[in-house]
Scaffold this motif. Structure first.
Motif, PDB file in Angstrom:
ATOM      1  N   GLN A  14     -15.773   1.710  -7.998  1.00  0.00           N
ATOM      2  CA  GLN A  14     -15.202   1.922  -9.323  1.00  0.00           C
ATOM      3  C   GLN A  14     -14.072   0.912  -9.543  1.00  0.00           C
ATOM      4  N   VAL A  15     -14.066   0.326 -10.715  1.00  0.00           N
ATOM      5  CA  VAL A  15     -13.051  -0.669 -11.062  1.00  0.00           C
ATOM      6  C   VAL A  15     -12.030  -0.005 -11.973  1.00  0.00           C
ATOM      7  N   SER A  16     -10.811   0.086 -11.503  1.00  0.00           N
ATOM      8  CA  SER A  16      -9.740   0.682 -12.307  1.00  0.00           C
ATOM      9  C   SER A  16      -9.188  -0.359 -13.283  1.00  0.00           C
ATOM     10  N   TRP A  17      -8.355   0.121 -14.197  1.00  0.00           N
ATOM     11  CA  TRP A  17      -7.717  -0.777 -15.168  1.00  0.00           C
ATOM     12  C   TRP A  17      -6.877  -1.833 -14.446  1.00  0.00           C
ATOM     13  N   GLN A  18      -6.148  -1.419 -13.416  1.00  0.00           N
ATOM     14  CA  GLN A  18      -5.305  -2.354 -12.660  1.00  0.00           C
ATOM     15  C   GLN A  18      -6.163  -3.384 -11.939  1.00  0.00           C
ATOM     16  N   ASP A  19      -7.302  -2.944 -11.393  1.00  0.00           N
ATOM     17  CA  ASP A  19      -8.213  -3.875 -10.732  1.00  0.00           C
ATOM     18  C   ASP A  19      -8.706  -4.928 -11.717  1.00  0.00           C
ATOM     19  N   GLN A  20      -9.085  -4.486 -12.909  1.00  0.00           N
ATOM     20  CA  GLN A  20      -9.571  -5.420 -13.926  1.00  0.00           C
ATOM     21  C   GLN A  20      -8.473  -6.388 -14.342  1.00  0.00           C
ATOM     22  N   GLU A  21      -7.243  -5.895 -14.449  1.00  0.00           N
ATOM     23  CA  GLU A  21      -6.111  -6.765 -14.775  1.00  0.00           C
ATOM     24  C   GLU A  21      -5.918  -7.823 -13.684  1.00  0.00           C
ATOM     25  N   ASN A  22      -6.028  -7.414 -12.427  1.00  0.00           N
ATOM     26  CA  ASN A  22      -5.890  -8.364 -11.317  1.00  0.00           C
ATOM     27  C   ASN A  22      -7.000  -9.411 -11.344  1.00  0.00           C
ATOM     28  N   ASN A  24      -8.680 -10.398 -14.015  1.00  0.00           N
ATOM     29  CA  ASN A  24      -8.422 -11.271 -15.167  1.00  0.00           C
ATOM     30  C   ASN A  24      -7.288 -12.257 -14.875  1.00  0.00           C
TER      31      ASN A  24
END
Length: 131
Positions: A14-22, A24
């Motif tokens: 699962q990709v969290s919002w923080q993971d996606q921010e990292n 990006n």
């Protein structure tokens, strides 16, 4: 067709919002690094040309004017003036190259930190290496 059991589903991370921010942020640094590398190579090439030109001017006759390019036009300058302008251009390029190198080092450092975080989170499920 059948529904996957819970144990079979765990291959997906699962990709969290923080993971996606990292991810990006890493992508932005990667694109910036590529741009900086292109600029760095162009500046190094320009510096080599100026170094060659400075060497050639050392062999030039002091009595003859030198054709010096300013923008789109060429003007005749005394040898000493042309050498001074080339020396100033070399110094300016050295400064620009140093700034680019510092920016590249900074981007690489930040990317390395993000790599650690992302590889720790996703393991082999993510590829952050250049092809």
């Amino acid at each position: 067709m059948r529904m996957l059991e819970r144990e079979e589903e765990e291959g997906d991370v699962q990709v969290s919002w923080q993971d996606q921010e990292n991810i990006n942020t890493f992508s932005k640094y990667n694109a910036k690094l590529q741009d900086l590398e292109e600029q760095y190579e162009a500046k190094k090439t320009e510096k080599e040309y100026l170094d060659d030109l400075a060497t050639e001017l050392e062999l030039a006759d002091e009595d003859e004017p030198v054709r010096y390019r300013i923008g789109e036009a060429y003007v005749s300058l005394p040898l000493e003036t042309a050498q001074e302008r080339i020396q100033k251009a070399q110094e300016k390029l050295d400064e620009e190259i140093d700034v680019l190198k510092t920016q590249m080092d900074d981007a690489v450092e930040k990317m390395a930190a993000l790599k650690k975080v992302l590889y720790a989170r996703f393991g082999n499920a993510i590829n952050l290496e250049k092809d």
